[in-house]
Enzyme design. Structure first.
Site, PDB file in Angstrom:
ATOM      1  N   CYS A 172     -22.815  29.997 -23.554  1.00 33.76           N
ATOM      2  CA  CYS A 172     -21.843  28.906 -23.457  1.00 33.76           C
ATOM      3  C   CYS A 172     -22.497  27.557 -23.745  1.00 33.76           C
ATOM      4  CB  CYS A 172     -21.181  28.904 -22.087  1.00 33.76           C
ATOM      5  SG  CYS A 172     -22.347  28.976 -20.724  1.00 33.76           S
ATOM      6  N   HIS A 603     -22.195  27.720 -15.747  1.00 31.37           N
ATOM      7  CA  HIS A 603     -21.379  27.837 -16.955  1.00 31.37           C
ATOM      8  C   HIS A 603     -21.199  26.451 -17.567  1.00 31.37           C
ATOM      9  CE1 HIS A 603     -18.389  29.309 -19.710  1.00 31.37           C
ATOM     10  NE2 HIS A 603     -17.461  28.524 -19.215  1.00 31.37           N
TER      11      HIS A 603
END
Length: 1053
Positions: A172, A603
């Protein structure tokens, strides 16, 4: 706590009182007062008090209501507790009366202490499993590979919407950075235009150089796909494979965004240096990456009595977060370090340094240091403190060219802050007055003294009976009153008090209860007496009251003056850098890279401002969604949870204007232009990938059809039909054209048709596929019929939503309407589940039954051609209006002229066949007048290039448009506009300040301008625009019309 919970876990058959008792016990144990949240937890725990409290106290189970919605109904819902849970949680529970109290003593427990242990374990086991599942689900990593949705429609890009990026395993960070860079038009152009000659490629022999070139080629391919793909998201595997050895390791499962961006810029700089070295070997100042991302700053300071000065280059500027409230404070802290050392002040030795930016890059990136190493734990920790940042920041106060002014303001700022400290200390002496440990506001203390001296002593004459009554009342009455005055009187006490209260009520005789009720309910007057002076004369009273009132007024005025002085000083501090001289170098926020999690895991995603759409978008792996500044604030500022901004990317106002000038038109037009500007190899690469997408879609359809058993019609006839459909050469030209148009219109309405099918679940289950198709057909027809009765307005034209609304408003033959709607249910793109495939096949079978005598296919074709032309006119009009609002008059005029010409053909068949002609004419006229002013200003500039540009605009756009307008039915407004333009050009004749060559050119232009009736008018076709979904088209139309009407620039008749 477990023993306590089990002791409290009774209750299960006594009505609303037992439910309320459980809720009250949960409030007492968890200290949570939100009844809705407690009720949701109780329901999620199937009525078990211990399990519900476990849910609420579990670290990750913050919202049990979410699990409730997804849970299947369980056996407990039929029990007494389940039935008695209130439907409206927000309603307050009814006060308890004696009947309620009696009922609570006879509640049947959910879990009897005498129940066999085996039964109890069996009852607990599923709940324990459920709790463990919740716990595991809450610990799920956010940065794992997200699989693609199994629905084929979720693979496809919607119009010109930006594409996402597939997460192929803790990547990510890559997606967040690359998406932020891709959305910079200048960076995108540099990457897509990167090329090296064969000579340079052959001369590059180092491993690093070859790796950089290979990475640039993969990045080029990735950017090309992000530009022109039909997929909803792209796969970056090839580019990531080159980074794997450098950026990933077993010890580092996730990459740090700042580290990756540093290395990425280094690679890009080295790759572009190869192109620079061809003409200027070793000159990094001409490197496009250096010019775009790198700046310089000057450091000046004193160290141990010695002054020093040095210039350094920076790419990402690091900023500390701890101890600062906003970005300006962070920058100020980073630019000024150290204070005057008082111990050596006599020697005038200054310890510290100042930094000044000497050159700012167009793309200014701030790296927020949100991680620090915890020495005691021996591991890094994330800093979650709140840090605010603006959408626009002015960098003037940090520039070397403003050094003298800023140093003066810093001294003034320091003086003002010291003044605020002194004023605050003075104010505290008033507001925390006293010499003991307890301090109180002095104005309040004086007020209390005024109240004390004004209180008169009470006269009390107690009697024996009164004393007895008081004693009895004070001992017994409060307990009973407490029970009856609160809705949950007994239930909200501690265990001991609850048991005592129940014992008291259960063992008191009726006579005792009645005696208690006969006691006086009004407490004795002594309880309400206030302290008062014992002896005070009127003279003393007046003197003290006068002094206290005067002192209190003086103190209040002093406090008010201090507060106002502090407010004025704080306002001066806030406005210190609002000087217009210090607002000349604005930088606009382009992207915010966000991290959620802790130092060792988490994340990443990005918020990026989309210039053409004028809104924030959220890029989260494969998902790209519309967002807002409010959502960005919540998820980026930090302080509330473990989510905060990690990197801020600002772009200079100059870059913003350039981007806006190029991108502010319809985004689809800009994307198409960029795709067309790609090299043939990259265009071919996009085409191949789009072809692969279609192949994948077909293979997926085949797989899905194999999973579902064949239904009517028979397999033989179906396969024969499919084989015939798959060979377009067997169809006539007319049939092919009709099939293409109707298929296009079916796909436009695909989402609406899918909703109609989804609403037939009950009919499909109960009565079969024929009934489901019939119900979906009639419901969709009824919905569209009602929409067709609405009068179109510029802000809301229902005809754009669906082809059948257009047909119904224009009284199309019933056979055309019915066949069109049936074709939409026969669309192959709807085949994503058993019900849809079954309905599709039955719809196809019914289509085959319609013969040439039932529907005139030529007429059917003409209706679909008209609707296709209507959508084209609408899109051209919308594009022209958007371009006009963005002052791109050349492009706007092309679209508006074509919209008007095509619309004329439709209006010949009926007023509802086309768009409002007066609206197109108005903005065609406005745009033509604006463009004429532009051409005239270019012409009189006397610069050869600008004169040629002005002549070109006049010859290629203005004159052809004027001649198209100047026909036999020209309106008075258009005729006046043409006269204004002609007079404007004629006014230049004979001007003394105009060059002779310009006069000659003008003489050549005027005959065509004044009379071009013999000319053949050739209109230049505008750039093609990608088709939009009906909802996107309608929303854009509504937005531009609202903007036009809001600005009061047009009133449509």
């Amino acid at each position: 706590m477990t023993a306590e919970l089990r002791a409290r876990g009774g209750g299960g058959g006594g009505g609303g009182g037992d439910c309320q008792m459980l809720l009250n016990q949960m409030k007492e144990i968890t200290e949570i007062q939100d009844s809705a949240l407690l009720l949701a937890a109780l329901k999620a725990a199937n009525g078990d008090l211990m399990e519900a409290v476990t849910f609420l106290t579990e670290e990750h189970a913050q919202e049990p209501a979410q699990d409730v919605a997804a849970a299947e109904p369980s056996a407990w819902e039929g029990s007494a507790v389940g039935k008695q849970l209130p439907q409206d949680v927000s309603a307050a529970p009814a006060p308890l009366n004696q009947d309620n109290l009696h009922t609570t003593n006879t509640v049947r427990p959910l879990e009897s202490p005498k129940a066999p242990a085996a039964e109890r374990d069996a009852a607990e086991r599923p709940q324990d499993t459920h709790s463990a599942e919740n716990k595991n689900r809450s610990k799920r990593k956010r940065c794992e590979v997200w699989g693609e949705n199994s629905k084929q429609n979720d693979w496809r890009r919607v119009g010109d919407w930006p594409v996402g990026m597939k997460n192929i395993g803790n990547t990510c960070w890559f997606s967040a950075v690359i998406q932020s860079l891709f959305q910079l038009p200048e960076f995108r152009r540099l990457v897509l235009g990167y090329s090296l000659s064969q000579k340079v490629l052959e001369s590059c022999r180092s491993h690093t150089g070859k790796r950089n070139i290979a990475f640039m080629q993969e990045l080029q391919s990735l950017f090309a796909l992000m530009l022109g793909t039909r997929r909803k998201f792209v796969d970056p595997s090839a580019a990531l494979e080159l980074l794997r050895d450098v950026f990933r390791s077993a010890e580092e499962p996730q990459q740090d965004v700042s580290e990756f961006t540093h290395k990425l810029l280094d690679w890009l700089e080295d790759a572009f240096q190869l192109t620079v070295n061809v003409t200027s070997p070793g000159d990094k100042s001409k490197n496009p990456m250096v010019q775009l991302f790198y700046g310089t700053f000057l450091t000046e300071g004193v160290h141990e009595g010695n002054t020093f000065s040095k210039i350094e280059t920076f790419g990402q500027y690091p900023l500390q977060v701890n101890g600062y409230r906003n970005l300006s404070e962070c920058l100020e802290g980073a630019m000024v370090e150290g204070e005057m050392d008082e111990a050596t002040a006599s020697q005038s030795v200054k310890y510290g340094q100042e930094r000044w930016f000497t050159k700012l890059p167009p793309v200014l990136t701030f790296e927020l240091s949100r991680f620090e190493f915890n020495q005691s734990l021996g591991q890094p920790e994330k800093i979650h403190t709140k840090l605010e940042f603006p959408q626009t920041i002015y960098m003037d106060r940090y520039l070397y060219c403003n050094k003298e002014l800023i140093q003066m303001k810093r001294e003034e700022m320091k003086r003002l802050k010291e003044k605020v400290v002194i004023l605050q200390q003075k104010l505290e002496r008033y507001m925390e007055y006293g010499s003991g440990p307890a301090r109180f506001p002095l104005p309040d203390m004086l007020q209390y003294m005024l109240e004390f001296i004004s209180t008169k002593p009470a006269v009390a004459v107690p009697s024996a009976q009164g004393s007895q009554t008081t004693l009895l009342h004070s001992q017994a009455e409060p307990r009973v009153l407490d029970v009856f005055s609160q809705p949950s009187g007994i239930l909200e006490r501690t265990d001991t008090s609850t048991e005592d209260g129940a014992f008291f009520l259960a063992n008191s005789s009726p006579q005792q209860n009645s005696n208690m009720e006969l006691q006086p309910s009004v407490p004795p007057a002594e309880l309400f007496e206030h302290p008062a002076p014992h002896v005070v004369s009127e003279e003393e009273l007046n003197l003290v009251r006068t002094c206290l009132q005067r002192w209190r007024n003086e103190i209040k005025q002093d406090v008010q003056d201090l507060k106002e002085s502090i407010a004025r000083t704080n306002l001066s501090i806030e406005q210190m850098y609002l000087d217009p001289l210090l607002r000349q170098v604005p930088y606009r926020l382009h992207a915010v890279l966000v991290h959620e999690g802790q130092a060792n895991a988490g994340h990443y995603w990005a918020f990026i401002y989309n210039q053409p759409r004028k809104r924030w978008l959220k890029y989260n792996d494969i998902s790209v969604t519309e967002s807002s500044w409010e959502e960005l604030e919540r998820e980026s500022f930090g302080g509330l949870r473990n989510t905060s901004a990690y990197c801020l990317m600002y772009i200079s106002d100059q870059v913003s204007c350039v981007g806006a000038d190029e991108d502010e038109g319809p985004e689809a037009v800009q994307i198409q232009k960029e795709v067309e500007a790609l090299t043939p190899e990259l265009r071919q690469y996009i085409q191949k990938d789009n072809w692969r997408l279609e192949q994948e879609a077909e293979e997926w359809e085949e797989e899905q059809s194999c999973k579902i058993p064949q239904m009517e019609p028979s397999p033989a006839s179906e396969s024969q039909d499919l084989s015939s459909e798959s060979r377009p050469d067997q169809l006539s030209v007319c049939e092919q054209s009709v099939h293409s148009l109707s298929l296009e219109h079916a796909r436009i309405a695909q989402e609406q048709t899918a909703k109609a099918i989804a609403n037939t679940a009950d009919a499909y289950e109960k009565n079969g596929v024929e009934a489901a198709l019939c119900e979906a057909f009639h419901e969709e027809y009824s919905r569209l019929y009602l929409l067709s009765k609405e009068t179109p307005t510029p802000q809301n034209d229902a005809r754009l939503q669906h082809v059948l609304i257009y047909f119904l408003q224009n009284n199309a033959p019933q056979q055309v309407v019915e066949r069109t709607l049936l074709e939409q249910f026969a669309d192959k793109n709807l085949s994503y589940d058993e019900r849809s495939i079954s309905i599709m096949k039955v719809a196809r079978a019914k289509l085959r039954e319609i013969g040439p005598d039932d529907v005139d296919m030529e007429e059917y074709k003409r209706w679909h051609e008209d609707y296709s032309l209507f959508r084209k006119v609408s899109i051209y009009l919308l594009t022209g209006l958007e371009l006009y609002q963005n002052r791109k008059y050349q492009e706007s005029l092309t679209y508006l002229v074509h919209a008007y010409q095509s619309n004329e053909k439709l209006l010949l068949k009926g007023t509802n066949r086309g768009v409002n002609e007066s609206l197109i004419a108005l903005y065609r006229r406005k745009c033509l007048l604006k463009l004429n002013e532009v051409a005239a200003s270019l012409f009189v500039s006397s610069e050869e290039a600008r004169v040629s540009e002005g002549v070109s605009i006049l010859n290629e756009q203005i004159i052809p448009c004027m001649h198209l307008m100047n026909n036999f039915d020209i309106s008075r407004e258009d005729l006046d506009a043409i006269e204004v333009m002609r007079n404007h050009w004629c006014s230049y004749l004979g001007r003394e300040d105009m060059d002779a060559k310009l006069q000659l050119k003008l003489g050549e232009l005027l005959p065509r301008l004044l009379d071009g009736s013999t000319e053949v008018i050739v209109l230049k076709e505008p750039p093609k625009i990608w088709s939009n979904s009906p909802y996107d088209l309608c929303s854009r139309f509504a937005a531009v019309m609202e903007s036009i009407h809001g600005a009061s620039t047009v009133t449509v008749k």
